[in-house]
Design an enzyme around this catalytic site. Structure first.
Site, PDB file in Angstrom:
ATOM      1  N   HIS A   1       2.662  -4.010   6.700  1.00  0.00           N
ATOM      2  CA  HIS A   1       1.738  -2.913   6.447  1.00  0.00           C
ATOM      3  C   HIS A   1       1.764  -1.969   7.650  1.00  0.00           C
ATOM      4  O   HIS A   1       2.462  -2.208   8.625  1.00  0.00           O
ATOM      5  CB  HIS A   1       0.319  -3.455   6.247  1.00  0.00           C
ATOM      6  CG  HIS A   1       0.124  -4.223   4.979  1.00  0.00           C
ATOM      7  ND1 HIS A   1      -0.623  -3.752   3.923  1.00  0.00           N
ATOM      8  CD2 HIS A   1       0.579  -5.448   4.584  1.00  0.00           C
ATOM      9  CE1 HIS A   1      -0.624  -4.639   2.935  1.00  0.00           C
ATOM     10  NE2 HIS A   1       0.097  -5.682   3.318  1.00  0.00           N
TER      11      HIS A   1
ATOM     12  N   GLU B   1       0.965  -5.425  10.904  1.00  0.00           N
ATOM     13  CA  GLU B   1       0.574  -4.014  10.860  1.00  0.00           C
ATOM     14  C   GLU B   1       1.440  -3.229  11.845  1.00  0.00           C
ATOM     15  O   GLU B   1       1.220  -3.255  13.058  1.00  0.00           O
ATOM     16  CB  GLU B   1      -0.912  -3.868  11.201  1.00  0.00           C
ATOM     17  CG  GLU B   1      -1.853  -4.614  10.262  1.00  0.00           C
ATOM     18  CD  GLU B   1      -2.090  -3.860   8.949  1.00  0.00           C
ATOM     19  OE1 GLU B   1      -1.571  -2.735   8.809  1.00  0.00           O
ATOM     20  OE2 GLU B   1      -2.810  -4.402   8.084  1.00  0.00           O
TER      21      GLU B   1
ATOM     22  N   HIS C   1       0.846  -1.193   0.000  1.00  0.00           N
ATOM     23  CA  HIS C   1       0.000   0.000   0.000  1.00  0.00           C
ATOM     24  C   HIS C   1       0.879   1.240   0.000  1.00  0.00           C
ATOM     25  O   HIS C   1       1.819   1.360   0.800  1.00  0.00           O
ATOM     26  CB  HIS C   1      -0.927   0.005   1.218  1.00  0.00           C
ATOM     27  CG  HIS C   1      -2.053  -0.958   1.103  1.00  0.00           C
ATOM     28  ND1 HIS C   1      -2.600  -1.610   2.196  1.00  0.00           N
ATOM     29  CD2 HIS C   1      -2.755  -1.395   0.022  1.00  0.00           C
ATOM     30  CE1 HIS C   1      -3.586  -2.404   1.786  1.00  0.00           C
ATOM     31  NE2 HIS C   1      -3.700  -2.275   0.471  1.00  0.00           N
TER      32      HIS C   1
ATOM     33  N   GLU D   1       1.682   3.377   3.077  1.00  0.00           N
ATOM     34  CA  GLU D   1       2.305   2.605   4.148  1.00  0.00           C
ATOM     35  C   GLU D   1       3.795   2.390   3.835  1.00  0.00           C
ATOM     36  O   GLU D   1       4.406   1.404   4.221  1.00  0.00           O
ATOM     37  CB  GLU D   1       1.557   1.280   4.313  1.00  0.00           C
ATOM     38  CG  GLU D   1       0.091   1.500   4.693  1.00  0.00           C
ATOM     39  CD  GLU D   1      -0.776   0.243   4.654  1.00  0.00           C
ATOM     40  OE1 GLU D   1      -0.209  -0.867   4.542  1.00  0.00           O
ATOM     41  OE2 GLU D   1      -2.013   0.374   4.724  1.00  0.00           O
TER      42      GLU D   1
END
Length: 396
Positions: A307, A366, A162, A165
């Site tokens: 991420h 994450e 992404h 990110e």
């Protein structure tokens, strides 16, 4: 650093001369037969660079070597045309220097160009790295894969699926740099010796899956058409791309895999968007295709995709993950403080597809907390949390 082969030299001799593991020198010279060196041949020595030293009055090779704590022969093999008995004042000599520092800064707006510059420097210093392209982005940027090690356990990591990110890329690059320094200096990270992993693991890394999107977030509108006009249209005329997660065509690459893609296609964006558009069909984008083809080709035993944000680790998909996946994620959680989450109402991601295809452990990690793109002020804290996961990935 390059040295020139003399009569009687061997790769084994160089490993002793420079205090390096023999295999790292062999793997830094893959195009050479280690048993058939020839006089005048150039050999790459990993983990060393040279610095120019100017001879002053009273200098000798022995005094220069002693000042720098290296063997005289390390200077001689680096300067094939030098006469050690007739040094002249003002003469420049190349002196080997062991690299103990990091090339990768990371705490900066980490564009594709910065990453590629860092990769070029790392490959030059550590030529046992295998640097290959797995494909190209929509705008034609090369997607590099870096491979380190020669082991049978094939592990994969990636970042910046992404665009906003992108901090995941310098986090990964910082670890690779520390790993490489530890290998050539036979050192430790957090008390764990790194060299054994070179023979146990083959570590594959794609640091930036979505380079077009990353550059859009960091640098703003591209000059090239039709991309400039298209992203402005997709972003409803705004030049603020801080919330942009997609590739340059407005497709969310981590929603573009054939793992219940139809569910995402029905309930998410129906046209190109800054985020949450799964694409017109699964694997519609060159970046997602490149990652799928890489995964099929390498047959990874485990994948980690980084991420932001939330400080959580997603690790299950439709109960297809093997029992050892939970053991591994619990260790990741222990060393990072992140919370494991088995199931989430989200499909069509790279990790989802990998678990579906292989029934092997796959993890979406994450990093950090906040609104992406996370501020660089969090870099050091995030890196220390992620470092435990990077290491556990090697020893688990």
């Amino acid at each position: 650093m390059n040295v020139t082969v003399r009569q009687g030299d061997s790769l084994w001799y160089y490993s002793q001369l420079f205090g390096l593991p023999f295999q790292l020198i062999v793997d830094s010279n893959r195009d050479s037969n280690p048993n058939q060196l020839f006089i005048g041949q150039s050999v790459q020595i990993p983990g060393f660079v040279t610095t120019n030293v100017r001879v002053t009055a009273g200098d000798s090779l022995w005094s220069i070597a002693k000042q720098r704590g290296i063997p005289v022969d390390a200077i001689l093999v680096t300067n094939p045309n030098i006469n050690p008995n007739t040094l002249q004042i003002g003469q420049l000599i190349q002196v080997p220097v062991r690299v103990t520092w990091r090339v990768v800064n990371g705490k900066e707006n980490y564009t594709y160009e910065l990453m590629m510059d860092d990769i070029r420097q790392l490959v030059a210093i550590y030529p046992f790295i295998i640097n290959e392209s797995i494909g190209n982005s929509v705008m034609g940027k090369t997607l590099p894969e870096l491979r380190i090690g020669r082991g049978s356990k094939r592990l994969h990591m990636n970042g910046s699926f992404h665009a906003n990110e992108w901090i995941t890329t310098p986090i990964i690059m910082r670890f690779l740099n520390e790993f490489l320094v530890a290998l050539t200096n036979q050192g430790q990270i957090r008390g764990i010796s790194m060299l054994p992993f070179y023979d146990l693991v083959l570590l594959s890394t794609v640091p930036m899956v979505d380079p077009d999107g990353v550059d859009l977030v960091i640098e703003g509108l591209p000059d090239e058409e039709p991309y400039r006009t298209n992203v402005l249209d997709i972003n409803e005329g705004s030049t603020d791309f801080s919330s942009w997660k997609a590739n340059i065509k407005g497709v969310d690459l981590n929603n573009n895999y054939p793992a219940k893609w139809e569910i995402e296609a029905e309930r998410k964006e129906q046209q190109p968007a800054p985020f949450n558009y799964p694409g017109p069909f699964p694997l519609s984008e060159p970046e997602s295709i490149a990652m799928a083809e890489l995964t099929y080709a390498r047959d990874f035993a485990r994948i980690l995709t980084f991420h932001t944000q939330g400080e959580v680790i997603f690790w299950g998909f439709e109960n297809l993950e093997p029992p050892e996946a939970e053991v591994i994620v619990n260790e990741f959680a222990r060393v990072s403080g992140y919370r494991p989450i088995r199931e989430v109402d989200s499909f069509a991601g790279y990790r989802d597809w990998y678990i579906q295809e292989y029934q092997r452990p796959g993890y979406t990690i994450e990093l950090g907390k906040g609104i992406s793109p996370l501020p660089l002020a969090q870099f050091d804290e995030i890196y220390q949390e992620a470092l435990g996961i990077f290491l556990a990935n090697l020893y688990m």
